[in-house]
Design an enzyme around this catalytic site. Sequence first.
Site, PDB file in Angstrom:
ATOM      1  N   GLN A   1      78.691  -4.280  36.380  1.00  0.00           N
ATOM      2  CA  GLN A   1      78.608  -4.993  35.050  1.00  0.00           C
ATOM      3  C   GLN A   1      77.711  -4.401  34.172  1.00  0.00           C
ATOM      4  O   GLN A   1      77.702  -4.932  32.862  1.00  0.00           O
ATOM      5  CB  GLN A   1      78.747  -6.533  35.303  1.00  0.00           C
ATOM      6  CG  GLN A   1      79.851  -7.098  36.170  1.00  0.00           C
ATOM      7  CD  GLN A   1      81.325  -7.004  35.142  1.00  0.00           C
ATOM      8  OE1 GLN A   1      81.025  -6.944  34.146  1.00  0.00           O
ATOM      9  NE2 GLN A   1      82.302  -7.315  35.927  1.00  0.00           N
TER      10      GLN A   1
ATOM     11  N   LYS B   1      85.703  -0.551  34.361  1.00  0.00           N
ATOM     12  CA  LYS B   1      85.096  -1.482  33.815  1.00  0.00           C
ATOM     13  C   LYS B   1      84.187  -0.732  32.514  1.00  0.00           C
ATOM     14  O   LYS B   1      83.533  -1.380  32.004  1.00  0.00           O
ATOM     15  CB  LYS B   1      84.256  -2.394  34.744  1.00  0.00           C
ATOM     16  CG  LYS B   1      84.655  -3.267  35.711  1.00  0.00           C
ATOM     17  CD  LYS B   1      83.836  -3.864  36.419  1.00  0.00           C
ATOM     18  CE  LYS B   1      84.528  -4.465  37.782  1.00  0.00           C
ATOM     19  NZ  LYS B   1      85.598  -5.638  37.720  1.00  0.00           N
TER      20      LYS B   1
ATOM     21  N   HIS C   1      78.795 -10.364  43.666  1.00  0.00           N
ATOM     22  CA  HIS C   1      80.153 -10.297  43.881  1.00  0.00           C
ATOM     23  C   HIS C   1      80.652 -10.359  45.170  1.00  0.00           C
ATOM     24  O   HIS C   1      79.620  -9.628  46.057  1.00  0.00           O
ATOM     25  CB  HIS C   1      80.465  -9.260  42.959  1.00  0.00           C
ATOM     26  CG  HIS C   1      82.170  -8.977  43.008  1.00  0.00           C
ATOM     27  ND1 HIS C   1      82.899  -8.515  43.839  1.00  0.00           N
ATOM     28  CD2 HIS C   1      82.811  -9.142  41.938  1.00  0.00           C
ATOM     29  CE1 HIS C   1      84.081  -8.268  43.460  1.00  0.00           C
ATOM     30  NE2 HIS C   1      84.010  -8.755  42.184  1.00  0.00           N
TER      31      HIS C   1
ATOM     32  N   ASP D   1      74.133  -2.864  42.493  1.00  0.00           N
ATOM     33  CA  ASP D   1      75.432  -3.053  42.074  1.00  0.00           C
ATOM     34  C   ASP D   1      75.575  -3.053  40.424  1.00  0.00           C
ATOM     35  O   ASP D   1      75.306  -4.155  40.000  1.00  0.00           O
ATOM     36  CB  ASP D   1      76.252  -4.364  42.719  1.00  0.00           C
ATOM     37  CG  ASP D   1      77.557  -4.604  42.047  1.00  0.00           C
ATOM     38  OD1 ASP D   1      78.054  -3.851  41.187  1.00  0.00           O
ATOM     39  OD2 ASP D   1      78.201  -5.468  42.454  1.00  0.00           O
TER      40      ASP D   1
HETATM   41  N1  PLP Z   1      80.622  -6.083  41.535  1.00  0.00           N
HETATM   42  C1  PLP Z   1      80.618  -6.895  40.318  1.00  0.00           C
HETATM   43  C2  PLP Z   1      79.462  -7.365  39.617  1.00  0.00           C
HETATM   44  C3  PLP Z   1      81.875  -6.867  39.800  1.00  0.00           C
HETATM   45  O1  PLP Z   1      82.093  -7.470  38.766  1.00  0.00           O
HETATM   46  C4  PLP Z   1      83.031  -6.372  40.500  1.00  0.00           C
HETATM   47  C5  PLP Z   1      84.496  -6.221  39.837  1.00  0.00           C
HETATM   48  O2  PLP Z   1      84.676  -7.284  39.029  1.00  0.00           O
HETATM   49  C6  PLP Z   1      82.983  -5.508  41.691  1.00  0.00           C
HETATM   50  C7  PLP Z   1      81.572  -5.264  42.286  1.00  0.00           C
HETATM   51  C8  PLP Z   1      83.958  -4.950  42.236  1.00  0.00           C
HETATM   52  O3  PLP Z   1      84.502  -3.872  41.470  1.00  0.00           O
HETATM   53  P1  PLP Z   1      85.716  -2.964  42.069  1.00  0.00           P
HETATM   54  O4  PLP Z   1      86.922  -4.016  42.197  1.00  0.00           O
HETATM   55  O5  PLP Z   1      86.023  -2.314  40.834  1.00  0.00           O
HETATM   56  O6  PLP Z   1      85.456  -2.356  43.267  1.00  0.00           O
END
Ligand code: PLP
Length: 420
Positions: free
Chosen positions: A217, A240, A137, A214
């Site tokens: 998900q 999430k 991401h 990370d």
């Molecule tokens: N990493 C992954 C794999 C994600 O799917 C997301 C959000 O969609 C994030 C990081 C970022 O999360 P946040 O916007 O809650 O900080």
Amino acid sequence: MTATATLAKPEPATTGFDPEALRADFPALHQEIHGHPLTFLDNAASSQRPNAVIDEIARFDRNDYANIHRGVHELSQRATKAYEGARDKIRQYINARDRKEIIFVRGTTEAINLVASSFVRPSLNLGDEIALTTMEHHSNIVPWQMACRERGAVVRVAPINDRGELELEELEKLLTPRTKLLTLVHVSNALGTINPVKEIVAMAHERGIPVLLDGAQAIPHMRVDMQDLDCDFYAFSSHKMFGPTGVGVLYGKKELLEAMAPYQGGGDMISVVTFEKTFYAGLPAKFEAGTPNITGGVGLGAAIDYLEQLDWDGAVAHENELLRYGTERLSEIPEVRLIGTANRKASVLSFVVDGVHPHDIGTILDREGVAVRAGHHCAQPVMQRFSVPATTRASLAFYNTKEDVDALIRALRKTIEVFK
Ligand code: PLP
């Protein structure tokens, strides 16, 4: 074109797990959108919250809300107890060793930025490397590019194959004495791929390289265990995992967090301040400057309570079956091409349709009551890897059903007819 995905360890449907009963806990699912019953398939962006979370937030705000930590009065003490109680619940839920290893942050993005600023930047030198993967991401790419640009270091990227799986041998080659950190997604938001993170952590540790995962998900789809994974840092977001927005967690091994300088300065993260010198507070306060999202933390605690009583074996089997069913049904449509067909996948169905832009698909599906996400999913390098500008993504949770998948397929077939 057709595509197929074989699922990891297909598990038999369990008899005890009842998604219909669980749906009753989620009030937002029971409404009509444009005259159709809502089919909510945008869980990877933000999942819905159960009554238990919504009610606990309202109860807390009505009765116990006050600023935390420094108050001697009753309300402040109640609020502190609820907020710190949430930290204990999280510790237990992810099997961290110590509550000091649970740092409240705004979400995954802030957690990663914290590690970039306080763990990596201070010791990042010219020619050093940060290893990550093609399926990250943006929030696990950009902070590293920023740090590397500032310090003359380099981001190295491990490739993925045509199914959207990490090429482990290539990843291994990236791990050199110059690698300061390996950082990667546990489950890809754009592809659904579940990475073999335990093995990868061990591979990096053999070379003395710390690992950040990370988990944004992963945590809505499975139980995660910090001591078992043995990662050095793990980041996730409450919104999430059936909790409120604006709060999340950085897990970090205590000895690493203790050695790190604070991320931000301000109230609550100090023990003594004079103009000559300031002494910082211990963990976890050292990384929690300023008034935090108090109600959010309490709401996340309520989400954890909810998830603790979930039949996880049943939920995983149910989601695997939904993924199998959804993959099969989508593969029956000749114009559909699935993007992300890894052997081990979470219930994410990303696809493109010949001749129809994903934004048009998303818009027309919405008119049919089907909520999906269309775009690059903050993972533009994944789109580049598969030579597509964007995908349509249906992401499922344990409260989705085969009827939801059927509604998606019906609406999608209708959309394709419109563009014929
Ligand atoms: N990493 C992954 C794999 C994600 O799917 C997301 C959000 O969609 C994030 C990081 C970022 O999360 P946040 O916007 O809650 O900080």
